[in-house]
Design a protein around this motif. Structure first.
Motif, PDB file in Angstrom:
ATOM      1  N   THR A  39       0.832  -1.210   0.000  1.00 28.17           N
ATOM      2  CA  THR A  39       0.000   0.000   0.000  1.00 28.17           C
ATOM      3  C   THR A  39       0.864   1.255   0.000  1.00 28.17           C
ATOM      4  N   GLU A  40       1.910   1.277   0.818  1.00 25.74           N
ATOM      5  CA  GLU A  40       2.798   2.440   0.872  1.00 25.74           C
ATOM      6  C   GLU A  40       3.514   2.655  -0.457  1.00 25.74           C
ATOM      7  N   LEU A  41       3.949   1.576  -1.086  1.00 22.34           N
ATOM      8  CA  LEU A  41       4.616   1.697  -2.383  1.00 22.34           C
ATOM      9  C   LEU A  41       3.647   2.222  -3.442  1.00 22.34           C
ATOM     10  N   GLN A  42       2.433   1.688  -3.459  1.00 19.56           N
ATOM     11  CA  GLN A  42       1.427   2.167  -4.411  1.00 19.56           C
ATOM     12  C   GLN A  42       1.112   3.642  -4.175  1.00 19.56           C
ATOM     13  N   ASP A  43       0.948   4.033  -2.922  1.00 18.73           N
ATOM     14  CA  ASP A  43       0.656   5.431  -2.604  1.00 18.73           C
ATOM     15  C   ASP A  43       1.804   6.343  -3.014  1.00 18.73           C
ATOM     16  N   LYS A  44       3.024   5.903  -2.776  1.00 14.90           N
ATOM     17  CA  LYS A  44       4.207   6.692  -3.142  1.00 14.90           C
ATOM     18  C   LYS A  44       4.271   6.914  -4.651  1.00 14.90           C
ATOM     19  N   LEU A  45       4.003   5.861  -5.421  1.00 14.97           N
ATOM     20  CA  LEU A  45       4.035   5.989  -6.882  1.00 14.97           C
ATOM     21  C   LEU A  45       2.909   6.883  -7.383  1.00 14.97           C
ATOM     22  N   ARG A  46       1.725   6.762  -6.805  1.00 14.56           N
ATOM     23  CA  ARG A  46       0.609   7.633  -7.192  1.00 14.56           C
ATOM     24  C   ARG A  46       0.910   9.093  -6.865  1.00 14.56           C
ATOM     25  N   SER A  47       1.482   9.315  -5.709  1.00 14.59           N
ATOM     26  CA  SER A  47       1.811  10.673  -5.281  1.00 14.59           C
ATOM     27  C   SER A  47       2.876  11.294  -6.200  1.00 14.59           C
ATOM     28  N   LYS A  48       3.891  10.524  -6.518  1.00 19.38           N
ATOM     29  CA  LYS A  48       4.938  11.010  -7.429  1.00 19.38           C
ATOM     30  C   LYS A  48       4.331  11.341  -8.787  1.00 19.38           C
ATOM     31  N   ARG A  49       3.484  10.433  -9.272  1.00 25.95           N
ATOM     32  CA  ARG A  49       2.826  10.642 -10.560  1.00 25.95           C
ATOM     33  C   ARG A  49       1.992  11.911 -10.531  1.00 25.95           C
ATOM     34  N   GLU A  50       1.181  12.060  -9.497  1.00 26.68           N
ATOM     35  CA  GLU A  50       0.295  13.221  -9.414  1.00 26.68           C
ATOM     36  C   GLU A  50       1.083  14.528  -9.361  1.00 26.68           C
ATOM     37  N   SER A  51       2.184  14.530  -8.630  1.00 29.75           N
ATOM     38  CA  SER A  51       2.962  15.765  -8.540  1.00 29.75           C
ATOM     39  C   SER A  51       3.613  16.103  -9.878  1.00 29.75           C
ATOM     40  N   LEU A  52       3.977  15.106 -10.663  1.00 32.20           N
ATOM     41  CA  LEU A  52       4.593  15.369 -11.964  1.00 32.20           C
ATOM     42  C   LEU A  52       3.588  15.825 -13.015  1.00 32.20           C
ATOM     43  N   ILE A  53       2.347  15.365 -12.912  1.00 30.15           N
ATOM     44  CA  ILE A  53       1.367  15.690 -13.963  1.00 30.15           C
ATOM     45  C   ILE A  53       0.407  16.810 -13.563  1.00 30.15           C
ATOM     46  N   GLU A  54       0.575  17.314 -12.373  1.00 28.23           N
ATOM     47  CA  GLU A  54      -0.365  18.297 -11.826  1.00 28.23           C
ATOM     48  C   GLU A  54      -0.722  19.411 -12.818  1.00 28.23           C
ATOM     49  N   ASN A  55       0.247  19.934 -13.513  1.00 32.78           N
ATOM     50  CA  ASN A  55       0.007  21.077 -14.399  1.00 32.78           C
ATOM     51  C   ASN A  55      -0.033  20.703 -15.880  1.00 32.78           C
ATOM     52  N   GLN A  56      -0.193  19.417 -16.198  1.00 33.24           N
ATOM     53  CA  GLN A  56      -0.149  19.016 -17.591  1.00 33.24           C
ATOM     54  C   GLN A  56      -1.492  18.587 -18.169  1.00 33.24           C
ATOM     55  N   ASN A  57      -2.575  18.706 -17.418  1.00 31.83           N
ATOM     56  CA  ASN A  57      -3.921  18.356 -17.888  1.00 31.83           C
ATOM     57  C   ASN A  57      -3.992  16.970 -18.526  1.00 31.83           C
ATOM     58  N   ILE A  58      -3.552  15.969 -17.839  1.00 30.55           N
ATOM     59  CA  ILE A  58      -3.558  14.606 -18.343  1.00 30.55           C
ATOM     60  C   ILE A  58      -4.683  13.827 -17.668  1.00 30.55           C
ATOM     61  N   ASP A  59      -5.479  13.145 -18.464  1.00 30.34           N
ATOM     62  CA  ASP A  59      -6.559  12.309 -17.948  1.00 30.34           C
ATOM     63  C   ASP A  59      -6.067  10.872 -17.942  1.00 30.34           C
ATOM     64  N   LEU A  60      -5.992  10.260 -16.786  1.00 29.80           N
ATOM     65  CA  LEU A  60      -5.471   8.895 -16.654  1.00 29.80           C
ATOM     66  C   LEU A  60      -6.527   7.831 -16.835  1.00 29.80           C
ATOM     67  N   LYS A  61      -7.748   8.175 -17.056  1.00 33.61           N
ATOM     68  CA  LYS A  61      -8.831   7.191 -17.192  1.00 33.61           C
ATOM     69  C   LYS A  61      -8.781   6.520 -18.538  1.00 33.61           C
TER      70      LYS A  61
END
Length: 148
Positions: free
Chosen positions: A126-148
């Motif tokens: 769970t911690e590893l998954q959360d860490k990867l999601r958090s890193k991803r979100e911080s990198l794409i925050e300003n790029q208007n990317i839809d992950l769905k």
């Protein structure tokens, strides 16, 4: 977008057609456990994947929706590859492969992660998954990317 022609509808066949060679698992290892996200970082791994093979495997991961790529916020000529939720859902499987490999090949492995897994596997995943999601979100925050 190139797609794989499936040999059958079997779920194991589906998985093998995507992850059935060492390079795919090593690229995923680098994304999940080693913090690597760029072409050059993958190329610098000990296993020495060729540029052509790496390009082919990254394109397959992109086409299957396991990773996506963004332009690096630090260098506009560089792409970063990040796991989608579909890719992040593979972490439990990769943890089991890591655990099995460390058990039968005790000469290597990320000791700290292995200790965390042995203490509380579910929490470590769970911690590893959360860490990867958090890193991803911080990198794409300003790029208007839809992950769905």
């Amino acid at each position: 977008m190139e797609t794989i022609e499936r040999r059958s509808s079997c779920p194991i066949n589906y998985s093998v057609e995507i992850f059935g060679d060492k390079w795919m698992l090593l690229i995923l290892r680098d994304l999940m456990f080693n913090g690597k996200n760029s072409f050059l970082e993958f190329r610098a791994s000990d296993e020495k994947i060729s540029s052509a093979v790496l390009t082919e495997k990254l394109n397959l991961l992109l086409n299957e929706g396991i990773v996506f790529k963004i332009t690096s916020p630090k260098n506009a000529s560089k792409f970063l590859y990040l796991l989608t939720d579909k890719g992040i859902e593979m972490i439990p499987l990769m943890v089991e492969i890591l655990n099995w490999g460390s058990r039968y090949n005790p000469h290597g492995g990320p000791k700290t992660l292995l200790e965390e897994i042995n203490r509380n596997k579910k929490k470590a995943i769970t911690e590893l998954q959360d860490k990867l999601r958090s890193k991803r979100e911080s990198l794409i925050e300003n790029q208007n990317i839809d992950l769905k």
